[in-house]
Design an enzyme around this catalytic site. Structure first.
Site, mmCIF file in Angstrom:
data_model
loop_
_atom_site.group_PDB
_atom_site.id
_atom_site.type_symbol
_atom_site.label_atom_id
_atom_site.label_comp_id
_atom_site.label_asym_id
_atom_site.label_seq_id
_atom_site.Cartn_x
_atom_site.Cartn_y
_atom_site.Cartn_z
ATOM 1 N N CYS A 154 31.979 42.522 75.836
ATOM 2 C CA CYS A 154 31.870 42.570 77.297
ATOM 3 C C CYS A 154 33.159 42.056 77.943
ATOM 4 C CB CYS A 154 30.650 41.793 77.784
ATOM 5 S SG CYS A 154 30.894 40.017 77.895
ATOM 6 N N CYS A 157 33.744 38.256 78.163
ATOM 7 C CA CYS A 157 34.216 37.600 76.934
ATOM 8 C C CYS A 157 35.688 37.907 76.654
ATOM 9 C CB CYS A 157 33.361 38.013 75.741
ATOM 10 S SG CYS A 157 31.737 37.239 75.748
ATOM 11 N N CYS A 181 39.976 41.128 62.163
ATOM 12 C CA CYS A 181 40.680 42.263 62.764
ATOM 13 C C CYS A 181 42.077 41.796 63.164
ATOM 14 C CB CYS A 181 39.944 42.814 63.984
ATOM 15 S SG CYS A 181 40.807 44.232 64.699
ATOM 16 N N CYS A 245 80.222 34.016 78.558
ATOM 17 C CA CYS A 245 79.266 34.527 79.553
ATOM 18 C C CYS A 245 80.023 34.825 80.839
ATOM 19 C CB CYS A 245 78.188 33.472 79.777
ATOM 20 S SG CYS A 245 76.963 33.915 81.011
ATOM 21 N N CYS A 265 79.536 26.325 61.708
ATOM 22 C CA CYS A 265 78.542 25.655 62.541
ATOM 23 C C CYS A 265 78.149 24.307 61.928
ATOM 24 C CB CYS A 265 77.308 26.535 62.719
ATOM 25 S SG CYS A 265 77.646 28.028 63.668
ATOM 26 N N CYS A 305 94.085 -11.249 49.289
ATOM 27 C CA CYS A 305 93.459 -12.531 48.980
ATOM 28 C C CYS A 305 92.135 -12.694 49.702
ATOM 29 C CB CYS A 305 94.406 -13.651 49.363
ATOM 30 S SG CYS A 305 93.712 -15.265 48.978
ATOM 31 N N CYS A 312 91.969 -21.536 63.915
ATOM 32 C CA CYS A 312 91.506 -22.894 64.184
ATOM 33 C C CYS A 312 91.797 -23.822 63.004
ATOM 34 C CB CYS A 312 90.019 -22.923 64.496
ATOM 35 S SG CYS A 312 88.970 -22.661 63.051
ATOM 36 N N HIS A 328 93.354 -22.479 45.918
ATOM 37 C CA HIS A 328 92.682 -21.438 45.175
ATOM 38 C C HIS A 328 93.593 -20.854 44.126
ATOM 39 C CE1 HIS A 328 95.069 -19.174 47.998
ATOM 40 N NE2 HIS A 328 94.928 -18.125 47.213
ATOM 41 N N CYS A 338 80.606 -18.993 44.887
ATOM 42 C CA CYS A 338 79.535 -18.144 45.404
ATOM 43 C C CYS A 338 79.224 -17.021 44.425
ATOM 44 C CB CYS A 338 79.896 -17.569 46.764
ATOM 45 S SG CYS A 338 81.256 -16.415 46.688
HETATM 46 ZN ZN LIG Z 1 39.480 44.754 66.523
HETATM 47 ZN ZN LIG Z 2 78.406 27.491 65.755
HETATM 48 ZN ZN LIG Z 3 95.747 -16.398 48.238
HETATM 49 ZN ZN LIG Z 4 76.212 31.783 81.508
HETATM 50 ZN ZN LIG Z 5 30.241 39.030 75.945
HETATM 51 ZN ZN LIG Z 6 82.077 -17.184 48.708
HETATM 52 ZN ZN LIG Z 7 87.880 -20.630 63.401
#
Ligand SMILES: [Zn+2]
Ligand SMILES: [Zn+2]
Ligand SMILES: [Zn+2]
Ligand SMILES: [Zn+2]
Ligand SMILES: [Zn+2]
Ligand SMILES: [Zn+2]
Ligand SMILES: [Zn+2]
Lengths: 611, 164
Positions: A154, A157, A181, A245, A265, A305, A312, A328, A338
């Site tokens: 229908c 629907c 379908c 363009c 690209c 080194c 400072c 050192h 360390c």
């Molecule tokens: Zn159909």
């Molecule tokens: Zn490109």
């Molecule tokens: Zn050194």
């Molecule tokens: Zn354009």
């Molecule tokens: Zn229907």
């Molecule tokens: Zn160290």
């Molecule tokens: Zn410092």
């Protein structure tokens, strides 16, 4: 970038018959090259992928062309042709191919087109009264609709179904409601039922169908301008190209970012990302400075080194950042253990440092050329002033088009140069091709490429200097001399650019096995300017390409269309011999160039015969 | 708003018709027993019998339906309430992976036909689109016996009346 719209005669070195007399002694041995160049320049035109601008207004006409091809070849109605084209992404050539491979029935059913030849006809009134199997209501046969696939429900629907699908963004492929379908609903039925319920939704449906020509089409893309100019660009042939363009936007058709050849690209995408996140700089700071444990100022390391001292007076361990005494040895610091005083750590810092140096090297040069390009754009105004003065001088030289030609050559080659640096960064770096080339090969190729790059660079700088000269104050002889140099340099530079692209294609990328990098081919005249879309309804197809070229040339005001048209040989336009199209790309030899059927009939007549 | 209201009415009418149909054909399909929630016509449950010659034979499985307002233009949401070991059913949530409940939905399907499709799915699992990876992997790797015994065990545990 270069905008020669206002300078019709400046399309490049012109008038081949006069070319010889422009040659100075210094460049005599280039005479042949210039002629060759002029020759090539003409041939290149034949190889351009033809692009055209589709405005909102011409969108309908543009899709009608493709629709008509399909309608005529397959004897289909417009809506069936559209369904087929949407399914196969508006690729007419592909549909013709598949027609051969699969046959009509399979081609149609996969796309959801009902082959009317197989349809059984019966009268709807035989259903009276009709029970709709969706809403289970008994309704009169006057308010039911049968789709071409034979399924009948229908109108109520159907309408609900269409609206749900349109709202869900499926306007282009609204399927029949019957289980399993595959048929696509007749757009005329959708249109009429939906507009009776809700004209706004019907309008949306209409617009989506129209824009499908752009959205579902690999050969058509919206212009990326911001704010959007409203145009789309269509290319015929190779999609690896750079276009302009009508709004002035120049872009890579493939990835829609700025025109970036000779970068591929992928290279360009990586480069932009790399430049954006300043990770390299951040990296540099962390690699090269450490905060002092006492005063917290960043302290730079000097030499090898690992015991460093802040101004400072505090000494500290470079590796862990901990404060230490000042005594050192080569491998230990007094009173400090360390355990990180290790070789590999040092190596890592060194390699990060090397990577950064490498990036800075390429980035500095890339940026230098981009900056020069910006400055030289300002040069245009100055030069126009100088030309105006010169033209009013009492002199026998009246034609100053060579200045603007030279300037445009400078812009284009500057652009090529600047993008050649990110190209080299990736071509000879570890990121993309590490597994494809041995270090020796890389070195060899890099030398080859840099040779060409340097030649180009020095000539571009020479040209830049020549163009900055105050030629308006020169004597006639000096002007002639200057002109010869500019014209010669321009042609040399154009040739070098072309060579660089060829080297990239044949020497660098072609031997690679795995990676596929498509580079938009070199265009002597810069990105192709898309022509206004010209409707072909009154033209035969075999003339289409020529006609479009004609209109492109016409739009930019260069030599008359008639003169240009005579240069095109349709037979040689698709053989791909000329120019430097890039590697490993499926060459699409267009079957469109050959006439498939007579299109001399006006569209209206054809349309009517199918609806 | 008007459209929504309309949909709501249309789906209600359709569900009411399905309800009457179910009442009328109660004995027609002995494998399916559809029940509508007393207070909400958009909530249904179903009891389905495990198909014979499958590891689900002898089991009774409960399904829960949640029906959208745009039914039947949009499919109902269905899940197993009874634990089931099946490659296309999520073991924890009972969610079902079945094309007709997604892209391939047709408004001409009914709750009854959905139940029938689910019974068919129990008999013919599709290991290539699994929600329960374990059983999907068993089936895909050809371990029919492994799959069968797991499915059988869960049918016994969850879908059969406790004896004694
Ligand atoms: Zn159909
Ligand atoms: Zn490109
Ligand atoms: Zn050194
Ligand atoms: Zn354009
Ligand atoms: Zn229907
Ligand atoms: Zn160290
Ligand atoms: Zn410092």
């Amino acid at each position: 970038m270069a905008d020669d719209e206002d300078f019709p005669s400046s399309s490049d070195v012109e008038e081949p018959e006069d070319a010889d007399c422009y040659l100075s002694d210094q460049y005599d041995d280039n005479a042949e090259n210039v002629l060759q160049y002029l020759e090539d320049g003409r041939q290149e035109d034949c190889n351009w992928s033809v692009s055209s601008v589709i405005t909102r207004e011409s969108l309908l006409a543009a899709q009608k062309e493709d629709l008509r091809k399909i309608m005529e070849l397959l004897a289909l109605s417009e809506q069936h042709a559209r369904t087929l084209l949407i399914h196969y992404r508006w690729d007419v050539e592909r549909i013709f191919e598949l027609l051969d491979q699969k046959g009509k029935d399979k081609l149609f059913s996969e796309a959801g087109v009902t082959n009317l030849e197989n349809k059984i006809n019966h009268s709807l009134s035989s259903f009276n009264p009709f029970t709709c199997s969706i809403c289970f209501e008994d309704v009169s046969c006057s308010v039911i609709t049968e789709m071409e696939c034979g399924h009948c429900y229908c109108n109520e629907c159907w309408t609900e179904h269409f609206i749900v699908k349109i709202n869900d963004g499926q306007s282009r492929r609204i399927r029949c409601m019957a289980p399993k379908c595959n048929a696509i609903c007749d757009e005329a039925i959708v249109r009429s039922l939906v507009s009776a319920r809700d004209p706004d939704i019907a309008e949306r449906f209409e617009r989506v169908l129209l824009e499908s020509y752009i959205e579902d089409n690999d050969k058509v893309k919206w212009c990326p301008s911001v704010p959007h100019c409203g145009n789309a660009i269509r290319v015929m042939g190779d999609i690896y190209c750079e276009v302009e363009c009508t709004c002035g936007m120049q872009f890579c058709f493939r990835c829609l970012s700025e025109a970036h050849s000779p970068c591929s690209c992928l290279m360009w995408e990586l480069w932009v990302k790399k430049c954006q996140d300043e990770s390299e700089t951040v990296n540099w700071i962390t690699v090269n400075t450490k905060p002092c444990p006492k005063c917290h100022k960043p302290v730079e390391k000097n030499g090898g080194c690992n015991l460093v001292a802040c101004i400072c007076g505090q000494a500290f361990c470079w590796l862990c950042g901990g404060a230490t005494g000042r005594d050192h040895t080569w491998s230990t610091i007094t009173g400090h253990s360390c355990g990180r005083f290790k070789e590999d750590r040092v190596k890592r810092i060194e390699s990060a440092r090397r990577e950064l140096d490498r990036y800075m090297h390429y980035h500095n040069r890339y940026k230098a050329h981009t900056d020069s390009l910006k400055q030289e754009s300002n040069l245009k105004e100055t030069i126009l002033g100088k030309i105006a003065i010169s033209e009013n001088k009492d002199s026998r030289i009246k034609d100053y088009s060579w200045v603007m030609n030279g300037l445009n050559r400078l812009f284009r080659s500057r652009r090529v140069l600047s993008y050649s640096y990110p190209f080299a960064f990736y071509m000879f770096g570890d990121e993309l091709f590490k597994d494809e080339m041995t270090p020796q090969e890389t070195d060899l190729k890099q030398n080859l490429f840099e040779d060409q790059q340097q030649q180009l660079e020095s000539n571009v700088e020479k040209l830049s200097m020549l163009l900055e000269s105050d030629f308006q104050e020169f004597s006639d002889e000096e002007v002639m001399e200057n002109m010869k140099h500019v014209i010669n340099l321009s042609s040399v530079i154009d040739r070098l650019c072309k060579q660089m692209y060829l080297c990239i294609e044949n020497e660098l990328l072609y031997p690679l096995q795995r990676a596929t990098h498509n580079i938009a081919p070199y265009k002597s005249k810069g990105p192709e300017r898309a022509s206004e879309h010209s409707s072909r309804f009154t033209k035969a197809t075999n003339e289409d390409i020529d006609v479009q070229h004609g209109s492109a040339v016409n739009a930019s005001g260069s030599p008359s269309p008639a003169k240009r048209l005579s240069q095109f040989q349709p037979s040689s336009s698709s053989d791909g011999k000329h120019g430097c199209s890039s590697t490993k790309r499926a060459k699409n030899e267009g079957s469109l160039d050959t006439p498939l059927f007579d299109l001399n009939m006006p569209a209206e007549v054809v349309d009517k015969s199918w609806t | 708003m008007i459209t929504l209201l309309h949909d709501y009415q249309a789906s209600r009418a359709r569900l009411f018709k399905e309800y009457k149909e179910v009442q009328r054909e109660k004995s027609a399909d002995p494998d399916i027993q559809l029940v509508c929630d007393d207070s909400n016509i958009f909530k249904w449950t179903a009891l389905i019998k495990g198909p014979s010659e499958t590891p689900y034979e002898g089991g009774v499985f409960q399904l829960a339906f949640s029906i959208p307002e745009q039914y039947p233009l949009l499919p109902p949401q269905v899940r197993f309430l009874t634990k089931i070991f099946h490659p296309n059913v999520h073991f924890k949530t009972g969610e079902i992976c079945l094309d007709i409940l997604k892209n391939a939905w047709s408004p001409a399907w009914t709750l009854q036909s959905v139940c029938r499709a689910i019974i068919a799915l129990m008999a013919h699992p599709e290991p290539d689109s699994p929600l329960n990876c374990d059983s999907g992997n068993l089936l895909r790797s050809g371990d029919i016996r492994g799959y069968y015994s797991m499915a059988r065990m869960y049918t016994r545990l969850a879908a059969m009346p406790k004896k004694g």
